[in-house]
Design a protein around this motif. Structure first.
Motif, PDB file in Angstrom:
ATOM      1  N   UNK A   1      76.302  95.271 112.524  1.00  0.00           N
ATOM      2  CA  UNK A   1      75.376  95.584 113.611  1.00  0.00           C
ATOM      3  C   UNK A   1      76.118  95.609 114.951  1.00  0.00           C
ATOM      4  N   UNK A   2      76.917  94.585 115.214  1.00  0.00           N
ATOM      5  CA  UNK A   2      77.650  94.514 116.476  1.00  0.00           C
ATOM      6  C   UNK A   2      78.753  95.568 116.541  1.00  0.00           C
TER       7      UNK A   2
ATOM      8  N   UNK B   1      69.586 103.078 120.420  1.00  0.00           N
ATOM      9  CA  UNK B   1      70.674 102.779 119.482  1.00  0.00           C
ATOM     10  C   UNK B   1      70.322 101.554 118.628  1.00  0.00           C
ATOM     11  N   UNK B   2      69.852 100.498 119.260  1.00  0.00           N
ATOM     12  CA  UNK B   2      69.523  99.274 118.537  1.00  0.00           C
ATOM     13  C   UNK B   2      68.412  99.515 117.524  1.00  0.00           C
ATOM     14  N   UNK B   3      67.365 100.208 117.944  1.00  0.00           N
ATOM     15  CA  UNK B   3      66.251 100.497 117.027  1.00  0.00           C
ATOM     16  C   UNK B   3      66.732 101.306 115.838  1.00  0.00           C
TER      17      UNK B   3
ATOM     18  N   UNK C   1      68.929  99.111 113.500  1.00  0.00           N
ATOM     19  CA  UNK C   1      68.118  98.155 112.732  1.00  0.00           C
ATOM     20  C   UNK C   1      67.371  98.872 111.606  1.00  0.00           C
ATOM     21  N   UNK C   2      66.942 100.084 111.863  1.00  0.00           N
ATOM     22  CA  UNK C   2      66.216 100.865 110.847  1.00  0.00           C
ATOM     23  C   UNK C   2      67.160 101.342 109.747  1.00  0.00           C
ATOM     24  N   UNK C   3      68.301 101.899 110.132  1.00  0.00           N
ATOM     25  CA  UNK C   3      69.217 102.504 109.166  1.00  0.00           C
ATOM     26  C   UNK C   3      70.074 101.456 108.466  1.00  0.00           C
TER      27      UNK C   3
ATOM     28  N   UNK D   1      63.538 105.640 117.954  1.00  0.00           N
ATOM     29  CA  UNK D   1      64.287 106.098 116.778  1.00  0.00           C
ATOM     30  C   UNK D   1      64.278 107.622 116.718  1.00  0.00           C
ATOM     31  N   UNK D   2      63.132 108.208 116.965  1.00  0.00           N
ATOM     32  CA  UNK D   2      63.027 109.674 116.956  1.00  0.00           C
ATOM     33  C   UNK D   2      63.960 110.287 118.006  1.00  0.00           C
TER      34      UNK D   2
END
Length: 162
Positions: A17-18, A113-115, A118-120, A144-145
């Motif tokens: 993640x980081x 980017x964070x969203x 976290x989703x992918x 995300x979109x």
């Protein structure tokens, strides 16, 4: 012993993640360690009203935001080591595409980017991401979109120039 198991289970997801957020190996390692230090220090205050993954990624996101703010105060080259390592691990075109993707990710807003990551990466639900990011599901879906549209547009523009 429980802390060791927790670290073993979560160290690579945190590190990835980081790394994908910052594109810098040492900073990703440092922030990963700091997540576990915070968990250790606040373990007695943890209330399992939400999923553990939501709690740990909330800690991670807060540390990430602090790091991004710090970088804005002291800009630095963050791609050198990542590019170097990508070249060692991956071959030719794949490494080039990874480099391009990482640069494009760095250009989109932090919350997008964070969203997306976290989703992918972590396959969190929109609701879980909203909890981590202290926002609404609608905002998360929009972020995300937009992140996907921005990345698609950037990569499409790059293909056209080649």
């Amino acid at each position: 012993y429980a802390m060791e198991e927790l670290i073993e289970l979560w160290k690579m997801p945190m590190f990835r993640f980081f790394l994908r957020s910052l594109n810098h190996h040492e900073d990703a390692e440092d922030l990963t360690q700091r997540v576990f230090i915070r968990i250790y220090r606040s373990a007695e205050r943890y209330l399992p009203h939400a999923k553990f993954s939501t709690w740990i990624f909330t800690i991670a996101r807060n540390l990430l935001i602090d790091e991004i703010k710090k970088r804005k105060r002291r800009p630095q080259m963050v791609f050198d080591e990542y590019i170097e390592r990508a070249g060692e691990v991956e071959g030719g075109r794949s490494a080039e595409l990874t480099e391009i993707l990482m640069k494009q990710l760095d250009l989109i807003p932090e919350n997008h980017r964070t969203a997306l990551l976290l989703r992918v990466q972590r396959e969190l639900s929109y609701r879980e991401i909203a909890e981590v990011m202290q926002s609404t599901e609608a905002s998360v879906k929009t972020w995300i979109h937009r992140a996907r549209l921005d990345l698609r547009k950037s990569l499409s523009n790059l293909r056209q120039t080649q």
